[in-house]
Write an enzyme that holds these catalytic residues in place. Structure first.
Site, PDB file in Angstrom:
ATOM      1  N   GLU A  58       4.725   5.362  -5.935  1.00  0.00           N
ATOM      2  CA  GLU A  58       5.082   6.591  -5.489  1.00  0.00           C
ATOM      3  C   GLU A  58       5.924   6.565  -4.444  1.00  0.00           C
ATOM      4  OE1 GLU A  58       1.958   9.046  -3.651  1.00  0.00           O
ATOM      5  OE2 GLU A  58       0.496   8.068  -4.735  1.00  0.00           O
ATOM      6  N   CYS A  73       5.628  10.892   3.031  1.00  0.00           N
ATOM      7  CA  CYS A  73       6.819  11.204   1.910  1.00  0.00           C
ATOM      8  C   CYS A  73       6.675  12.355   1.740  1.00  0.00           C
ATOM      9  CB  CYS A  73       6.298  10.196   0.727  1.00  0.00           C
ATOM     10  SG  CYS A  73       4.793  10.418   0.069  1.00  0.00           S
TER      11      CYS A  73
HETATM   12  C1  UN1 Z   1       2.799   9.646   1.535  1.00  0.00           C
HETATM   13  O1  UN1 Z   1       3.234  10.082   2.356  1.00  0.00           O
HETATM   14  O2  UN1 Z   1       3.235   8.404   1.131  1.00  0.00           O
HETATM   15  O3  UN1 Z   1       0.405  15.389   0.450  1.00  0.00           O
HETATM   16  C2  UN1 Z   1       2.042  10.348   0.277  1.00  0.00           C
HETATM   17  C3  UN1 Z   1       0.239  14.772   1.439  1.00  0.00           C
HETATM   18  C4  UN1 Z   1      -0.018  13.224   1.189  1.00  0.00           C
HETATM   19  C5  UN1 Z   1       1.102  12.402   1.130  1.00  0.00           C
HETATM   20  C6  UN1 Z   1       0.782  11.195   0.809  1.00  0.00           C
HETATM   21  N1  UN1 Z   1      -0.955  13.070   0.262  1.00  0.00           N
HETATM   22  O4  UN1 Z   1       0.902  15.074   2.288  1.00  0.00           O
END
Ligand code: UN1
Length: 486
Positions: free
Chosen positions: A245, A279
């Site tokens: 990810e 992210c």
């Molecule tokens: C990340 O920021 O690395 O939906 C992923 C969301 C979180 C994001 C996680 N689950 O905002």
């Protein structure tokens, strides 16, 4: 416990005993190994000491690789242990809240979301622990921005699927990971099935390039994911899975029919919660020209209403960024925009600690963002009524595809855009962060990750040998027929 929704006062009381705690993280291995020298860990909120970490030495990495044994238990037994771990996380919420505030700079709302997500991952993967074999030993490399939730998600998925796990927590947040591993062991995960190896990129490299490793789960930057894939290609089996990810350049479109209050609230949450260190966070807002003056005026007002401050204080709704290096990187980006006359708005933050001031920057379009700036910085562009498809194309052309937001009251438009945009998660008339385990699986496309989505029905399959689920079906079922043609 968290299931019974503690009040803010209860949370405050539960974490109070840990205000001055100094934690110590060590490699947690199946066999004893001498830990390396201790390093200090400090809080991004005020630079105060939070504890120390002993990094895993090369000898400890070698010992862990040799001692790793896939979790020898039935899926139901694995599920029961992970569910017990979820209970333990909830029982220890005071200490976890304290660590999230002090080590990771998380405000109370951010910390609530994080603990909730971690517990959800344990329960969801535990409840779905599959038959079949894991790939052997899985290396899990997790990020500092969700030091509990993503760490727990990766580790519990790999464990649920029957693997041995070697976990390498982020360099900035070893203490929270150490507590998580202690609780997982206490719940009944064998030490040979879960070992943790705090360290830096060198430790990560050692754990992704050793042929004894069968697969890697990684959350972090796109560049690091590329480096991991290169390392794996040079040493691991050709079919070894990499579940990554990675980054995003996430956009939201606000058209002229959108509800302004709803849109502005969604923008503020998406861009500035977690100090923009998700992210999934909104990086580039596209507002239709006709409503841009209204939306931007309201947005500036909503930014002014944010309360940046010490994450330990219940009144703070925006904490620091993770460290001085991150702060310098974000601030340099904003300073450049200011020098070019593109800074539209910025609010004040505390002088001490690693705070970056939330900023609003004008850009012609998303193509002008050359990289993901991981902090509370929102770029804004305008578009004309006949440019909607061009905006969608520009967003797709970034190559990233993590989250996308749309604010509109035109029903047809939702379908039209959803069919064209290439992102893992699309959010309509709401914020674009905070995916929910089980009901809103999370993951990206293109430069944003490999899939399958975390917290979704297909995630665990990638942690297993490909043949396993299908073989069971073919062996035990009556001969299958192909489905009838439509
Ligand atoms: C990340 O920021 O690395 O939906 C992923 C969301 C979180 C994001 C996680 N689950 O905002």
């Amino acid at each position: 416990d968290l299931t019974h929704a503690p009040t803010l006062a209860a949370i405050d009381a539960a974490r109070a005993p840990f205000r001055e705690t100094r934690w110590r993280a060590v490699p947690r291995l199946a066999d004893d190994a001498a830990p390396g020298p201790e390093r200090p860990v400090t809080s991004p909120a005020d630079g105060s000491a939070t504890g120390s970490v002993a990094w895993a030495t090369p000898g400890a990495v070698e010992a862990a690789l040799n001692a790793a044994r896939p979790w020898d238990a039935t899926p139901a037994e694995r599920g029961a242990v992970l569910s017990r771990a979820a209970d333990l996380y909830e029982e220890h919420y005071g200490e976890i809240f304290a660590l999230l505030a002090r080590e990771a700079g998380k405000t109370l709302p951010d910390a609530v979301a994080e603990i909730r997500e971690a517990v959800d991952f344990l329960r969801y993967y535990g409840a779905n622990a599959p038959e079949g074999e894991g790939v052997g030993t899985f290396t899990c490399i997790s990020p500092w921005n969700f030091p509990l939730a993503i760490f727990t998600g990766q580790v519990s998925a790999a464990l649920a699927a029957g693997n041995a796990v070697l976990a390498k927590p982020a360099e900035q947040t070893p203490l929270i990971a150490d507590l998580a591993v202690a609780l997982l062991h206490e719940a009944g995960v064998p030490r040979s099935a879960l070992q943790s190896l705090p360290g830096d990129g060198k430790t990560g490299a050692a754990l992704t390039s050793d042929p004894r490793v069968g697969g890697v789960a990684f959350t972090g930057s796109t560049d690091t994911a590329r480096a991991i894939r290169r390392a794996m290609a040079g040493s691991l089996a050709p079919g070894a899975p990499l579940i990554a990810e990675t980054g995003g350049l996430n956009a939201m479109i606000v058209d002229s029919t959108a509800l302004p209050e709803q849109a502005v609230q969604a923008v503020v949450e998406s861009a500035f919660q977690s100090a923009g260190q998700r992210c999934s966070a909104l990086r580039c807002l596209y507002v239709q020209e006709e409503v841009s003056d209204t939306i931007l005026t309201m947005l500036k007002g909503a930014m002014d209403a944010l309360t940046p401050g010490d994450p330990w204080q219940l009144s703070s709704d925006l904490g620091p960024v993770i460290d001085a290096e991150a702060q310098a990187d974000i601030d340099a980006h904003v300073a450049k925009a200011e020098a070019e006359g593109r800074l539209l708005h910025r609010i004040a933050v505390p002088g001490a600690g690693s705070f970056s001031a939330p900023a609003l920057i004008r850009v012609p379009g998303i193509a002008d963002l050359d990289r993901e700036v991981f902090g509370p910085v929102l770029h804004v562009a305008t578009f004309r009524a006949n440019e909607l498809d061009a905006v969608v194309e520009a967003v797709n052309a970034t190559g990233y595809g993590l989250t996308f937001g749309l604010q509109t009251r035109i029903d047809d438009r939702v379908q039209h855009v959803a069919e064209r945009i290439r992102t893992g998660n699309i959010y309509v008339n709401r914020n674009q962060i905070g995916a929910i385990v089980g009901s809103q699986p999370f993951g990206g496309e293109g430069l944003s990750g490999t899939g399958p989505k975390a917290g979704g029905p297909h995630y665990l399959t990638r942690f297993q040998r490909h043949s396993a689920p299908a073989a069971t079906g073919w062996e035990t079922d009556a001969p299958r027929r192909l489905p009838a043609p439509p």
